[in-house]
Design a protein around this motif. Sequence first.
Motif, short mmCIF file in Angstrom:
data_model
loop_
_atom_site.label_atom_id
_atom_site.label_comp_id
_atom_site.label_asym_id
_atom_site.label_seq_id
_atom_site.Cartn_x
_atom_site.Cartn_y
_atom_site.Cartn_z
N PRO A 109 1.10 -1.00 0.21
CA PRO A 109 -0.06 -0.01 -0.35
C PRO A 109 0.56 1.20 -0.07
O PRO A 109 0.51 2.35 -0.77
CB PRO A 109 -0.75 -0.10 0.99
CG PRO A 109 -0.90 -1.76 1.57
CD PRO A 109 0.45 -2.22 1.22
N LYS A 110 1.41 1.11 0.62
CA LYS A 110 3.21 2.42 0.38
C LYS A 110 3.75 2.28 -0.13
O LYS A 110 3.46 3.59 -0.28
CB LYS A 110 3.64 2.67 1.68
CG LYS A 110 4.86 3.84 1.88
CD LYS A 110 6.01 3.35 3.12
CE LYS A 110 7.03 4.81 3.82
NZ LYS A 110 7.90 4.59 4.50
N GLU A 111 4.11 2.15 -1.01
CA GLU A 111 4.51 2.00 -2.39
C GLU A 111 3.33 2.43 -3.18
O GLU A 111 3.76 3.55 -4.17
CB GLU A 111 4.86 0.61 -3.26
CG GLU A 111 6.04 0.00 -2.09
CD GLU A 111 6.58 -1.47 -2.72
OE1 GLU A 111 8.01 -1.95 -2.63
OE2 GLU A 111 5.33 -2.25 -3.56
N LEU A 112 2.26 1.70 -3.14
CA LEU A 112 1.37 2.40 -4.52
C LEU A 112 0.61 3.86 -3.86
O LEU A 112 0.38 4.03 -5.38
CB LEU A 112 0.11 1.56 -3.95
CG LEU A 112 0.09 0.20 -4.16
CD1 LEU A 112 -1.69 -0.74 -4.47
CD2 LEU A 112 0.10 0.40 -6.29
N LYS A 113 0.95 4.03 -2.69
CA LYS A 113 0.73 5.42 -2.53
C LYS A 113 1.73 6.64 -2.87
O LYS A 113 1.30 7.19 -3.63
CB LYS A 113 0.45 5.82 -1.32
CG LYS A 113 0.18 7.38 -0.22
CD LYS A 113 -0.60 7.49 1.05
CE LYS A 113 -1.18 8.87 1.21
NZ LYS A 113 -1.06 8.45 2.90
N MET A 114 2.56 6.52 -2.89
CA MET A 114 3.90 6.96 -3.10
C MET A 114 3.91 7.03 -5.75
O MET A 114 4.25 8.09 -5.44
CB MET A 114 5.30 6.29 -3.01
CG MET A 114 5.51 6.71 -1.07
SD MET A 114 6.91 5.92 -1.08
CE MET A 114 8.84 6.48 -1.11
N GLY B 6 1.75 6.35 -7.18
CA GLY B 6 -0.17 7.95 -7.06
C GLY B 6 0.66 9.28 -6.88
O GLY B 6 -0.22 10.04 -7.56
N THR B 7 0.93 9.52 -6.13
CA THR B 7 1.99 10.84 -5.43
C THR B 7 2.72 11.43 -7.17
O THR B 7 2.93 12.19 -7.30
CB THR B 7 2.54 10.93 -3.74
OG1 THR B 7 1.36 10.04 -2.83
CG2 THR B 7 3.10 12.62 -4.06
N GLU C 160 0.25 11.86 -9.24
CA GLU C 160 -0.52 13.06 -9.82
C GLU C 160 0.89 14.30 -10.23
O GLU C 160 0.15 15.44 -10.22
CB GLU C 160 -1.34 13.90 -8.49
CG GLU C 160 -2.00 12.11 -8.83
CD GLU C 160 -3.24 12.65 -9.00
OE1 GLU C 160 -3.31 14.03 -9.61
OE2 GLU C 160 -4.38 11.56 -9.69
#
Length: 274
Positions: free
Chosen positions: A185-190, A192-193, A196
Amino acid sequence: MRSIWKGSIAFGLVNVPVKVYSATEDHDIRFHQVHAKDGGRIKYNRVCSECGQTVQFADIDKAYDSDEGDRVILTDEDFDKLPAAEKHEIPVLQFVPTDQIDPILFERSYYLEPDSATPKAYVLLAKTLAETDRTALVHFTLRQKTRLAALRERGGVLVIQTLLWPDEVRAAEFPSLADAEDPKPKELKMAGTLVESMAEDFDPTEFTDEYQLELRQLLDDAIASGEKVIPAAERAEVGQDAEVVDLVAALQRSLEAAGEDSKAEPAKKRRKRA
């Protein structure tokens, strides 16, 4: 642009006369092969592997080799027997949601121009496709080949895009992905950031073909400097066929011989008078 096809779109009882134009063009710089020693063009002859003779286009047919090695030769008459859609009609088969067509199926694109004094039916079809977000699946016959195609609206203009058949798209089967670990999840969030932070509206005019621009500059510089350039007069001589060169040489020898004969003729006459 020059029209490459004329016909009509047929859906239900509605008939829409149209002209077809290629929607894209290739701007890549074209090269041909030359002999590195003198710059002469490399030419290829259509030579038969059996008899060794050069074959004219009119004497060429098409052949299919089976996996077992059997060769089948087909003529134009054989191809004429195959079923094909009406060459000057684009029949609509069905209307499908636009987002259901995978872009990987798109092949070539063509613009359609209304070919009628009153293009009301054309405008009606274009607006209907746009408002319903639907794409018409059609049969499109061009150069004696019938393809499945997508008919859609683009900026008020009808566009046809030929489609690949499903069996023409290779299956992407990579064993290395089977055991790939799912991202955390942390990797996906980073990730995604990061996406963006680089997000933009797509504008194709912002991008340029740097390779072609630099290649054109390279050619312009070479022409301006004279390096690696064969002048047109020399190129004409280099590019001549061997038969032409032999003919020129033969004519030159004939002229020289004629000149020698004309000089010798008065001497012969003098000797006769003497």
